[in-house]
Design a protein around this motif. Structure first.
Motif, mmCIF file in Angstrom:
data_model
loop_
_atom_site.group_PDB
_atom_site.id
_atom_site.type_symbol
_atom_site.label_atom_id
_atom_site.label_comp_id
_atom_site.label_asym_id
_atom_site.label_seq_id
_atom_site.Cartn_x
_atom_site.Cartn_y
_atom_site.Cartn_z
ATOM 1 N N GLY A 14 25.942 30.083 -23.310
ATOM 2 C CA GLY A 14 24.933 29.683 -22.337
ATOM 3 C C GLY A 14 25.533 29.224 -21.029
ATOM 4 O O GLY A 14 25.078 29.599 -19.944
ATOM 5 N N THR A 15 26.591 28.425 -21.121
ATOM 6 C CA THR A 15 27.268 27.911 -19.926
ATOM 7 C C THR A 15 27.870 29.048 -19.112
ATOM 8 O O THR A 15 27.683 29.130 -17.894
ATOM 9 N N GLN A 16 28.599 29.945 -19.785
ATOM 10 C CA GLN A 16 29.234 31.050 -19.075
ATOM 11 C C GLN A 16 28.201 32.028 -18.528
ATOM 12 O O GLN A 16 28.369 32.576 -17.433
ATOM 13 N N GLY A 17 27.133 32.242 -19.278
ATOM 14 C CA GLY A 17 26.077 33.131 -18.806
ATOM 15 C C GLY A 17 25.469 32.631 -17.512
ATOM 16 O O GLY A 17 25.229 33.412 -16.582
ATOM 17 N N LYS A 18 25.243 31.339 -17.429
ATOM 18 C CA LYS A 18 24.669 30.749 -16.223
ATOM 19 C C LYS A 18 25.618 30.902 -15.033
ATOM 20 O O LYS A 18 25.202 31.280 -13.930
ATOM 21 N N LEU A 19 26.891 30.628 -15.246
ATOM 22 C CA LEU A 19 27.876 30.721 -14.165
ATOM 23 C C LEU A 19 28.028 32.161 -13.680
ATOM 24 O O LEU A 19 28.111 32.419 -12.473
ATOM 25 N N GLU A 22 24.981 33.286 -11.636
ATOM 26 C CA GLU A 22 25.013 32.772 -10.266
ATOM 27 C C GLU A 22 26.009 33.541 -9.412
ATOM 28 O O GLU A 22 25.741 33.851 -8.250
ATOM 29 N N LYS A 23 27.156 33.880 -9.990
ATOM 30 C CA LYS A 23 28.185 34.568 -9.213
ATOM 31 C C LYS A 23 27.755 35.977 -8.834
ATOM 32 O O LYS A 23 27.948 36.409 -7.683
ATOM 33 N N TYR A 24 27.197 36.716 -9.780
ATOM 34 C CA TYR A 24 26.879 38.126 -9.538
ATOM 35 C C TYR A 24 25.410 38.361 -9.154
ATOM 36 O O TYR A 24 25.019 39.492 -8.891
ATOM 37 N N ASN A 25 24.637 37.287 -9.151
ATOM 38 C CA ASN A 25 23.216 37.383 -8.794
ATOM 39 C C ASN A 25 22.480 38.393 -9.667
ATOM 40 O O ASN A 25 21.727 39.248 -9.186
ATOM 41 N N ILE A 26 22.721 38.296 -10.962
ATOM 42 C CA ILE A 26 22.022 39.119 -11.944
ATOM 43 C C ILE A 26 21.465 38.177 -13.011
ATOM 44 O O ILE A 26 22.007 37.086 -13.220
ATOM 45 N N PRO A 27 20.380 38.553 -13.680
ATOM 46 C CA PRO A 27 19.748 37.629 -14.621
ATOM 47 C C PRO A 27 20.539 37.398 -15.902
ATOM 48 O O PRO A 27 21.186 38.307 -16.421
ATOM 49 N N GLN A 28 20.468 36.169 -16.383
ATOM 50 C CA GLN A 28 20.978 35.806 -17.702
ATOM 51 C C GLN A 28 19.786 35.872 -18.650
ATOM 52 O O GLN A 28 18.785 35.184 -18.452
#
Length: 219
Positions: A14-19, A22-28
């Protein structure tokens, strides 16, 4: 960029998915969020999911995959997406592959966050949350400075989630080993699996994943 994050409960998906989102501007995209949204929207698939949930049954693999596939068709996922904890088993993975292959947009990578079983258990059983502000601590790795009270609120007592007890945690990890771990071989055979040490600092894990994704995107 179309990727799936794999790993046991507490591995940091979950943590890495969120980061990464945000970086690639694609949905988690996580199954839990999708099911809740589908039920709240009262969509045809959401109605089917609600019926199963209300009956105390598990939502079928086919229905879950359909809900995910429907989500992947939305505009914000056209540039890519991060699947967080889905697929959970081989039938879901195979059905998802069939859908994506028909669209000629297969998954590009499966990132496995590997964490030792003992550390996973401590991460989960050691979690404590503030009743007031929701601040999360871990009595083993990041304990509050004020004993059993929140450093932020100062007066609110910390609580342990009901599903963070040792018996429940052991069961969740067993389910992972039985159902989700076989996906490691599934994506290895496809030459899509990339393993990352999930015991590193959060920033180090993120950077390692970014390095992998940049290599893939350059191929």
């Amino acid at each position: 960029m179309r990727i799936v994050l794999l790993g046991a409960p507490g591995s940091g998906k979950g943590t890495q998915g969120k980061l990464l989102s945000e970086k690639y501007n694609i949905p988690q995209i996580s199954t839990g969020d999708l099911l809740r949204a589908a039920v709240a929207a009262n969509s045809p698939l959401g109605q089917q999911a609600k019926a199963a949930i209300d009956a105390g049954a598990l939502v079928s693999d086919e229905l879950v995959t359909q809900i995910v596939a429907e989500r992947l068709m939305q505009a914000d996922a056209r540039r890519g997406y991060i699947l967080d904890g889905f697929p959970r088993n081989l039938p879901q993975a195979q059905t998802l592959d069939n859908i994506l292959n028909e669209q000629q947009e297969p998954l590009q990578a499966a990132i496995l966050l590997h964490v030792d079983l003992e550390i996973l258990t401590k991460r989960l059983t050691g979690r404590r949350a503030c009743k007031g502000c929701g601040m999360i601590y871990n009595i083993y790795y990041s304990p509050p400075k004020q004993g059993s009270h929140c450093d932020k609120c100062h007066c609110n007592e910390l609580i342990q989630r009901s599903d963070d007890n040792e018996e429940t945690i052991i069961n969740r990890l067993q389910v992972y080993e039985e159902q989700t771990a076989p996906l490691i071989n599934y994506y290895t055979v496809q030459d899509k699996l990339h393993q990352v040490d999930g015991e590193q600092e959060i920033e180090q894990i993120t950077q390692q994943i970014i390095n992998i994704l940049e290599t893939i995107s350059s191929i």
